[in-house]
Design a protein around this motif. Structure first.
Motif, PDB file in Angstrom:
ATOM      1  N   LEU A 198      74.829  49.474  66.272  1.00 49.10           N
ATOM      2  CA  LEU A 198      74.742  49.304  64.892  1.00 49.10           C
ATOM      3  C   LEU A 198      75.840  48.222  64.363  1.00 49.10           C
ATOM      4  N   ASP A 199      77.088  48.103  64.538  1.00 47.11           N
ATOM      5  CA  ASP A 199      77.980  47.340  64.372  1.00 47.11           C
ATOM      6  C   ASP A 199      77.486  45.679  64.378  1.00 47.11           C
ATOM      7  N   SER A 207      74.920  45.149  61.931  1.00 42.52           N
ATOM      8  CA  SER A 207      75.531  44.607  60.506  1.00 42.52           C
ATOM      9  C   SER A 207      75.941  43.447  60.436  1.00 42.52           C
ATOM     10  N   HIS A 208      76.467  43.107  61.672  1.00 37.56           N
ATOM     11  CA  HIS A 208      76.892  41.566  61.589  1.00 37.56           C
ATOM     12  C   HIS A 208      75.777  40.635  61.368  1.00 37.56           C
ATOM     13  N   MET A 257      73.064  41.209  60.073  1.00 39.26           N
ATOM     14  CA  MET A 257      72.317  41.384  58.454  1.00 39.26           C
ATOM     15  C   MET A 257      73.078  40.666  57.571  1.00 39.26           C
ATOM     16  N   THR A 258      74.396  40.725  57.487  1.00 43.04           N
ATOM     17  CA  THR A 258      75.252  40.057  56.784  1.00 43.04           C
ATOM     18  C   THR A 258      75.237  38.241  56.740  1.00 43.04           C
ATOM     19  N   ALA A 318      67.249  44.263  57.596  1.00 41.23           N
ATOM     20  CA  ALA A 318      67.931  45.506  56.818  1.00 41.23           C
ATOM     21  C   ALA A 318      67.165  46.601  56.982  1.00 41.23           C
ATOM     22  N   TYR A 321      67.897  48.287  60.191  1.00 40.06           N
ATOM     23  CA  TYR A 321      69.363  48.663  60.445  1.00 40.06           C
ATOM     24  C   TYR A 321      69.263  49.847  59.920  1.00 40.06           C
ATOM     25  N   TYR A 322      68.932  50.109  58.332  1.00 41.36           N
ATOM     26  CA  TYR A 322      69.018  51.740  57.924  1.00 41.36           C
ATOM     27  C   TYR A 322      68.096  52.555  58.776  1.00 41.36           C
ATOM     28  N   GLU A 327      70.099  53.459  61.693  1.00 43.06           N
ATOM     29  CA  GLU A 327      71.390  54.311  61.227  1.00 43.06           C
ATOM     30  C   GLU A 327      70.910  55.600  60.914  1.00 43.06           C
TER      31      GLU A 327
END
Length: 575
Positions: free
Chosen positions: A245-246, A249-250, A252-253, A273, A276-277, A280
């Motif tokens: 997930l980390d 997140s990178h 996605m940013t 995104a 990711y959710y 999560e």
């Protein structure tokens, strides 16, 4: 039709393969050449009794295989469905029978192992064998009602089906009434047994699908460590610093910073995104699952004990908890019947009477249809017998309702016995001599007359029975002259609706053949062998000539044989 017959190590046949065609095929040859042995082999394919004597001396087994081709609407498809035998749309049915020198019989239909009884069901739907010396279904009084119904065709089927539905209910209710009205001692014993069973089932306090749910829960507990480890590894692969997930997140940013520059990147960023959710959320679910997992040895012991108890009950009352609950409901009804026997018997008596009267009305309708069909059948049979020079013979179908007992349903003031196919007893009667009383078919003595009567019946019924191959084994014995010619024409007439294989010693029958096969016996290296060969037109004339003289060919007999062939061709063209 039977298209191919292969026989190996059967009696005096070492190996033979015969291809059969449509129409009339006649097999001829010297006595003892093996003609009837071929018919015996076919009879084994129709479920006939096997014997170790059929196995050729010095071999381990005899094997017979027949290939049949049927139409798509042939009844054999229903037989295949009933016994789980696959019959493809090409209509090919292969029957195989092996008899070992130890006396064992192995049967296969389209490659599937079946019992002899099942093979008989298939064989009798495909093959109809008639022999001078056998008791034939046409001569069997018990089969006459079935044959008359076949002749009546679609006209009787719906009424017969309606009757059978009512009859089944009537018979079932009569049995229940008889069981319930047994003597008091038996009923008391039955009541004790049922009450014990119901008490045992009720004390178990079973719930629907309980056994399935317990088995599933037990499976999870037995695999607790495997399940926990899998969830644990999955969770820590996704959650935490420098984990799945980390990194998502990178990613996605990184994309979000360029999304407003490139439309395609914007779409990818949005999808990432969403992913990711979603992942999560799955991580949270894994965490919850891991927190809820608990290994409870006491719960496992309880389940083992409960499942053992249910398995004990299953051995007595049913394969599943639902089956046992259904059985409990059934015996609860029976207990109520026994405890309130008098009122239940009174209700049953009324229902039995009403069902009996309904069945009698349906049976009367069937009786009327059979009477009309019997009249038509009689006209057809008389016409066939006249063609066979039995113009003075009289044929009749005797139909009468079977008298019943006092407790049976009443019809026109008399009790009648209800049977699976109605209330009728049907017999075919005949006399061949004017002034003599009508007799049952099987009591007609003369072999020549029997042959003609059987052919007349077969000529009628072959159009209705759906059998693909009709086989006559020397049914023309004891006739000659104009009668022989008439028989030949009748056999040919049957072949117009079904494939006919015929063993014959009559030149007239051989001349009528569409295909003529000669069976010969040869001796090689001190062993006897049987061979079969299809004859050309010239060879057929020579064979018929030998059948006429029984000795060497002469110009006269050859001319006579050719004349028979010309007459046969003329008859076929006229037909």
């Amino acid at each position: 039709m039977l298209t191919e017959l292969s026989i190996r190590d059967f009696a005096i046949i070492d190996q033979i393969s015969i291809t059969f065609k449509e129409g009339l095929t006649v097999l001829t040859g010297e006595t003892g050449a093996g003609k009837s042995i071929i018919i015996d082999a076919i009879q084994l394919l129709s479920g006939g009794r096997g014997s170790v004597e059929f196995v050729r001396h010095g071999t381990k087994k005899a094997e017979i295989e027949g290939l049949f081709i049927v139409e798509r609407d042939h009844p054999i498809y229903r037989t295949g469905e009933a016994f789980g035998v696959d019959i493809q749309d090409d209509g090919m049915v292969v029957l195989n029978r092996t008899i070992t020198n130890q006396g064992k019989s192995i049967c296969r239909v389209n490659g599937k192992l079946v019992t002899l009884g099942i093979m008989k069901e298939f064989g009798q739907a495909l093959i109809d064998i008639h022999s001078q010396h056998e008791t034939q279904s046409l001569m069997d009084p018990d089969r006459h009602i079935e044959l008359l119904d076949v002749f009546a065709g679609e006209g009787i089927r719906p009424t017969l089906e309606e009757y059978q539905q009512v009859f089944d209910k009537y018979r079932t209710l009569r049995k229940r009434y008889k069981d319930l009205s047994q003597n008091e001692q038996e009923m008391a014993q039955r009541l004790d047994l049922l009450e014990f069973q119901l008490r045992e089932l009720q004390e178990a306090e079973m719930e629907p699908k309980e056994d399935e749910e317990l088995a599933e829960e037990r499976k999870k507990l037995l695999n607790y460590e495997k399940i926990y480890q899998g969830i644990h590894d999955a969770y820590y692969s996704l959650y935490g610093e420098q984990r799945g997930l980390d990194w998502l997140s990178h990613a996605m940013t990184s994309l979000e910073s360029t999304a407003d520059v490139d439309e395609n990147i914007a779409k990818i960023s949005e999808e990432l995104a969403n992913s990711y959710y979603l992942i999560e959320e799955m991580t949270f679910q894994l965490s919850s699952q891991m927190a809820e997992l608990e290994f409870d040895p006491e719960r496992l012991n309880q389940m083992e004990s409960r499942l053992n108890e249910l398995n004990r009950l299953k051995k007595k009352y049913g394969g599943t908890v639902d089956d046992m609950l259904q059985y409990a409901s059934k015996i609860e009804e029976e207990i109520d019947e026994i405890k309130n026997k008098d009122s239940h018997l009174s209700k049953m008596e009324s229902d039995i009477y009403e069902l009996g009267q309904d069945a009698v009305l349906e049976a009367k309708a069937i009786h009327d249809i059979r009477m009309e069909a019997a009249s038509r059948l009689g006209e057809y049979i008389h016409e066939e017998l006249r063609d066979l020079y039995l113009e003075k013979a009289s044929f009749a179908v005797d139909i009468r309702m079977k008298e019943g007992k006092e407790q049976d349903p009443m019809f026109e003031g008399k009790p009648v016995q209800l049977m699976p196919n109605g209330t009728d007893i049907v017999k075919f009667l005949i006399t061949t001599n004017p002034g003599e009383p009508l007799k049952e078919l099987h009591k007609v003595a003369s072999g020549g007359e029997m042959s003609r009567i059987m052919l007349a019946l077969k000529r009628i019924f072959s159009r209705h029975q759906g059998v693909t191959s009709v086989i006559f084994d020397e049914v023309d014995t004891g006739v000659s002259g104009r009668v022989a010619q008439a028989i030949a024409e009748k056999i040919y007439g049957i072949s117009e609706g079904s494939q006919v294989l015929c063993i014959s010693h009559l030149p007239q029958v051989a001349a009528m053949a569409d295909t003529h096969i000669r069976i010969e016996k040869r001796v090689d290296n001190d062993r006897t062998h049987t061979a079969a060969s299809e004859l050309t037109h010239e060879e057929q004339a020579d064979e018929i000539s030998r059948m006429i003289t029984g000795a060497e060919l002469t110009e006269t007999t050859v001319e006579h044989a050719k004349e028979l062939l010309v007459m046969a061709d003329k008859h076929k063209r006229n037909k």
